[in-house]
Design an enzyme around this catalytic site. Structure first.
Site, PDB file in Angstrom:
ATOM      1  N   LEU A  72      -2.464  29.254  44.272  1.00 57.74           N
ATOM      2  CA  LEU A  72      -1.542  28.228  43.792  1.00 57.74           C
ATOM      3  C   LEU A  72      -2.132  27.480  42.602  1.00 57.74           C
ATOM      4  CD1 LEU A  72       1.285  27.662  44.905  1.00 57.74           C
ATOM      5  CD2 LEU A  72       0.390  25.562  45.858  1.00 57.74           C
ATOM      6  N   GLY A  73      -2.583  28.261  41.629  1.00 56.93           N
ATOM      7  CA  GLY A  73      -3.025  27.675  40.367  1.00 56.93           C
ATOM      8  C   GLY A  73      -1.813  27.374  39.502  1.00 56.93           C
TER       9      GLY A  73
ATOM     10  N   ARG B 173      -3.735  40.509  38.446  1.00 59.00           N
ATOM     11  CA  ARG B 173      -4.663  41.458  37.831  1.00 59.00           C
ATOM     12  C   ARG B 173      -4.605  42.760  38.614  1.00 59.00           C
ATOM     13  NH1 ARG B 173      -4.083  38.650  34.168  1.00 59.00           N
ATOM     14  NH2 ARG B 173      -5.537  37.155  33.304  1.00 59.00           N
TER      15      ARG B 173
ATOM     16  N   ASP C  17       3.268  44.493  37.666  1.00 60.29           N
ATOM     17  CA  ASP C  17       3.210  44.570  36.206  1.00 60.29           C
ATOM     18  C   ASP C  17       1.766  44.738  35.760  1.00 60.29           C
ATOM     19  OD1 ASP C  17       2.128  41.997  36.250  1.00 60.29           O
ATOM     20  OD2 ASP C  17       3.521  41.178  34.804  1.00 60.29           O
TER      21      ASP C  17
ATOM     22  N   GLU D 130      -5.436  51.312  34.290  1.00 59.64           N
ATOM     23  CA  GLU D 130      -4.421  51.374  33.237  1.00 59.64           C
ATOM     24  C   GLU D 130      -4.966  52.129  32.034  1.00 59.64           C
ATOM     25  OE1 GLU D 130      -2.704  47.543  32.389  1.00 59.64           O
ATOM     26  OE2 GLU D 130      -2.344  47.152  34.495  1.00 59.64           O
TER      27      GLU D 130
ATOM     28  N   HIS E 268       2.853  44.189  31.618  1.00 62.66           N
ATOM     29  CA  HIS E 268       2.326  42.823  31.801  1.00 62.66           C
ATOM     30  C   HIS E 268       2.521  42.068  30.490  1.00 62.66           C
ATOM     31  CE1 HIS E 268      -0.174  39.871  33.866  1.00 62.66           C
ATOM     32  NE2 HIS E 268      -0.894  39.738  32.765  1.00 62.66           N
TER      33      HIS E 268
END
Length: 170
Positions: free
Chosen positions: A4-5, A88, A113, A118, A146
């Site tokens: 919860l940043g 991430r 996303d 990747e 993303h």
């Protein structure tokens, strides 16, 4: 919501007007933060996973969160839940750990996303199944770039922040 940043809080604030009961897990948030925003705090990650119909992840990539989403994590989730990871990629152990949970119906859907590796390449079985539209994954895996920040408003905000930063340094 796990984490919860700034972004997790923004997600919570957007969910509340829709009448969603928002539960969060963040061991680093001080007591009372939940009350100030009208949220429910889960005492443990396991408690959150058992209670949530939708789990959305908003944590930084650290040694504590790397590979946090694995088979054991998915087993603890409520049957039929939806998993969203826009934080991430390496927070998800692998795309492969999603396959049994999606095939069995334990997970209703997954939205990502970010990916553990990747680009994922065409050799990944989950990516191949998704591209082929196999029935067990069709309409149940959402992959997007993303790039949510990519908008005219975001570019204006970035320019304003840079200008402010430069002015403070001079």
């Amino acid at each position: 919501i796990i984490g919860l940043g700034r972004i997790g809080t923004a997600v919570a604030r957007r969910a509340l007007p829709f009448g969603l009961h928002v539960v969060f897990y963040d061991p680093y948030k001080p007591d009372g933060y939940d009350k100030a925003l009208g949220l429910t705090r889960a005492a443990t990650l396991e408690e959150l996973l058992r209670a949530a119909d939708i789990v959305t992840v908003h944590v930084p990539l650290t040694s504590e969160t790397r590979s946090m989403i694995d088979a054991a994590f998915l087993e603890q989730m409520r049957p039929g839940a939806i998993l969203v990871n826009t934080a991430r990629g390496p927070i998800l152990e692998s795309l492969a750990c999603l396959e049994p949970a999606l095939r069995s119906g334990r997970l209703r859907a997954v939205a990502l996303d970010v990916l553990p590796v990747e680009p994922p390449g065409d050799t990944d079985p989950v990516i191949r199944a998704w591209k082929a539209g196999e029935p067990w994954i069709r309409h149940r895996l959402l992959l997007t770039p993303h790039a949510a920040f990519y908008s005219e408003e975001a570019f204006l905000e970035m320019r304003g922040r840079i200008r402010h930063h430069v002015e403070q340094r001079t």
